[in-house]
Design a protein around this motif. Structure first.
Motif, PDB file in Angstrom:
ATOM      1  N   VAL A 113      92.698 -24.979  36.610  1.00 32.82           N
ATOM      2  CA  VAL A 113      94.053 -24.504  36.884  1.00 32.82           C
ATOM      3  C   VAL A 113      94.329 -24.766  38.363  1.00 32.82           C
ATOM      4  CG1 VAL A 113      95.545 -22.495  36.956  1.00 32.82           C
ATOM      5  CG2 VAL A 113      93.906 -22.750  35.098  1.00 32.82           C
TER       6      VAL A 113
ATOM      7  N   THR B 112      95.893 -23.968  41.535  1.00 36.37           N
ATOM      8  CA  THR B 112      96.549 -22.835  42.187  1.00 36.37           C
ATOM      9  C   THR B 112      97.394 -23.323  43.355  1.00 36.37           C
ATOM     10  OG1 THR B 112      94.677 -22.481  43.675  1.00 36.37           O
ATOM     11  CG2 THR B 112      94.631 -21.316  41.561  1.00 36.37           C
ATOM     12  N   ASP B 113      98.232 -22.451  43.858  1.00 36.68           N
ATOM     13  CA  ASP B 113      99.065 -22.808  45.006  1.00 36.68           C
ATOM     14  C   ASP B 113      98.209 -23.081  46.241  1.00 36.68           C
ATOM     15  OD1 ASP B 113     101.376 -22.597  43.532  1.00 36.68           O
ATOM     16  OD2 ASP B 113     101.706 -20.483  44.065  1.00 36.68           O
TER      17      ASP B 113
END
Length: 118
Positions: A11, A13-14
């Motif tokens: 995933v 992430t920012d």
């Protein structure tokens, strides 16, 4: 210039996206012919693999593409290694492009001297 960050088995992430854009954004300062950078971050699910975090980049230039891949124990380490490698390759590509522009052979009309026998 655009930077796309995609992920496989991870995933994004920012924080990772910002880190990639910060590290690879510095490469654009060296050469203004970069049109886009595509980054793929992936994690190998095999427990026997030693370097599980892989970072790949395709740097699109006006006259070609530079494709690189790095693997490390952590994602941030692989991004760091990839940024350093891409920086070296872009500098090398720029030097070759500048050198080839300077050494272009121009057509020069040479007058042939008449051969005199005697």
């Amino acid at each position: 210039m655009r930077i796309y960050v995609n992920g496989k088995n991870i995933v994004i992430t920012d924080a990772i996206k910002a880190y990639v854009k910060e590290k690879l954004g510095k490469v654009a300062n060296h050469y203004d012919q970069i049109t886009g950078i595509d980054v793929i971050l992936s994690v190998v699910k095999n427990p026997a693999a030693s370097d599980k975090h892989v970072a790949e980049v395709s740097c699109k230039l006006n006259s070609g593409v530079i494709h690189l891949e790095e693997a490390a124990e952590s994602m941030y380490a692989s991004i760091d290694l990839l940024a350093d490698k891409l920086d070296r390759q872009v500098k090398k590509y720029k030097a070759k492009a500048l050198y080839s522009d300077k050494t272009t052979i121009r057509n020069v009309d040479l007058e042939e001297e008449p051969v005199t026998e005697g």
